[in-house]
Scaffold this motif. Sequence first.
Motif, PDB file in Angstrom:
ATOM      1  N   CYS A   1       0.938  -1.560   0.376  1.00 51.14           N
ATOM      2  CA  CYS A   1       0.674   0.129   0.512  1.00 51.14           C
ATOM      3  C   CYS A   1       0.903   1.220   0.101  1.00 51.14           C
ATOM      4  O   CYS A   1       2.134   1.444  -0.460  1.00 51.14           O
ATOM      5  CB  CYS A   1      -0.797  -0.234   0.885  1.00 51.14           C
ATOM      6  N   ALA A   2       0.814   2.313   0.293  1.00 49.97           N
ATOM      7  CA  ALA A   2       1.368   3.667   0.640  1.00 49.97           C
ATOM      8  C   ALA A   2       0.706   4.535   1.448  1.00 49.97           C
ATOM      9  O   ALA A   2      -0.092   4.839   1.286  1.00 49.97           O
ATOM     10  CB  ALA A   2       1.349   4.030  -0.891  1.00 49.97           C
ATOM     11  N   GLY A   3       1.349   5.740   1.792  1.00 53.67           N
ATOM     12  CA  GLY A   3       0.537   6.806   2.589  1.00 53.67           C
ATOM     13  C   GLY A   3       0.456   5.779   4.130  1.00 53.67           C
ATOM     14  O   GLY A   3      -0.380   6.755   4.074  1.00 53.67           O
ATOM     15  N   GLU A   4       0.597   5.223   4.500  1.00 51.60           N
ATOM     16  CA  GLU A   4      -0.267   4.572   5.177  1.00 51.60           C
ATOM     17  C   GLU A   4       0.607   3.900   6.368  1.00 51.60           C
ATOM     18  O   GLU A   4       1.715   4.742   6.336  1.00 51.60           O
ATOM     19  CB  GLU A   4      -1.186   3.390   4.857  1.00 51.60           C
ATOM     20  N   HIS A   5       0.237   3.893   7.935  1.00 50.13           N
ATOM     21  CA  HIS A   5       0.851   3.618   9.146  1.00 50.13           C
ATOM     22  C   HIS A   5       0.988   1.866   9.105  1.00 50.13           C
ATOM     23  O   HIS A   5      -0.211   1.407   9.095  1.00 50.13           O
ATOM     24  CB  HIS A   5       0.501   3.982  10.521  1.00 50.13           C
ATOM     25  N   VAL A   6       2.200   1.436   8.592  1.00 48.16           N
ATOM     26  CA  VAL A   6       2.262   0.228   8.626  1.00 48.16           C
ATOM     27  C   VAL A   6       3.351  -0.500   9.413  1.00 48.16           C
ATOM     28  O   VAL A   6       3.827  -0.354   9.684  1.00 48.16           O
ATOM     29  CB  VAL A   6       2.472  -0.866   7.340  1.00 48.16           C
ATOM     30  N   VAL A   7       2.061  -2.254  10.391  1.00 45.78           N
ATOM     31  CA  VAL A   7       3.101  -2.375  11.464  1.00 45.78           C
ATOM     32  C   VAL A   7       3.795  -4.365  11.011  1.00 45.78           C
ATOM     33  O   VAL A   7       2.572  -4.904  10.348  1.00 45.78           O
ATOM     34  CB  VAL A   7       2.739  -2.642  12.823  1.00 45.78           C
ATOM     35  N   CYS A   8       4.830  -4.392  11.445  1.00 44.90           N
ATOM     36  CA  CYS A   8       5.231  -5.532  10.365  1.00 44.90           C
ATOM     37  C   CYS A   8       5.911  -6.157  12.295  1.00 44.90           C
ATOM     38  O   CYS A   8       7.176  -5.633  12.169  1.00 44.90           O
ATOM     39  CB  CYS A   8       6.445  -4.651   9.313  1.00 44.90           C
TER      40      CYS A   8
END
Length: 270
Positions: free
Chosen positions: A96-103
């Motif tokens: 995705c783009a422009g998001e807050h992603v927790v890996c």
Amino acid sequence: MFPILEKKQLAEAVYSVVVEAPDIARRALAGQFVILRLDETGERFPLTLCDWSAAEGWIRLVLQVVGRSTRKLSLMEAGEGILDLVGPLGRPAEICAGEHVVCVGGGVGIAAIHPICRALREAGNRVTGIIGARTDDLLILEEEMTAVTDELVLTTDDGSRGIAGRVTWALEELLKKDPVDLVIAIGPAIMMKFASAVTRGYDVPTRVSLNSIMLDGTGMCGTCRCEVEGKTRFACVDGPEFDGHAVDWGLLLSRLDQYKEEEEIARSLP
Ligand code: NAD
Ligand code: FES
């Protein structure tokens, strides 16, 4: 033959192997895997790509010694060759783009989450990493993960490094205080199951990478079948990434256990 360029031990029973494979390196995308057969008598087994260089023509695999073939690979040295290496296989991770992603990476799963963090960061996401292991000595790729995340949280089950506790505990603490658009979790199936249970409570979409047993990797043999949204799916061609909230975890865990006895026998062979 695919020559081994470098082999390094990262932790007890965990090794990094760099292999010359220019065609795979050129086409590889985050989330994909390869299937290896070390020699003519060897079994096929999958490993997720940890890193690669299209320009230099190599791929990096990280393996944990769990059975006969992984033990054999761990004993191979630079200069030796792998007979068959097929890939890149599987659908790439959705970026995705422009998001807050927790890996979230658990144990050896940290190696598989690494290229996904990198691709997410390159696409302009804010990437928070949570990586955990049973103990400090087993916590791998901290430097590499620092380079591909905006913030990195470390956990150990025994408290020898970072936050004392499991990655799922750190995930819940983060969800309580920071808005998150997406969680991606890779590691032992039981960890991905519980990570998905945590995020369900916060209504955060969650992707997991299923480490099903695989054979051909092309959707023909059915070995890697799992159930997602009540439908039979093949991890090798429909995945390995799936919606963690829709996976039948009971079925996956029992299928992962089905060859335990045979694996034990194979391990005891010379
Ligand atoms: P491990 O059992 O040492 O666990 C690593 C971490 O996962 C723990 O420190 C903890 O934070 C978390 N965890 C473990 N059990 C948990 C539970 N019940 N609840 C919440 N969190 C839990 O892991 P390991 O020995 O490194 O095992 C590696 C596993 O990862 C193997 O099963 C392998 O198949 C899998 N793996 C999966 C992929 C993939 O693509 N899905 C890639 C590499 C490895
Ligand atoms: Fe054979 Fe997936 S490994 S169908």
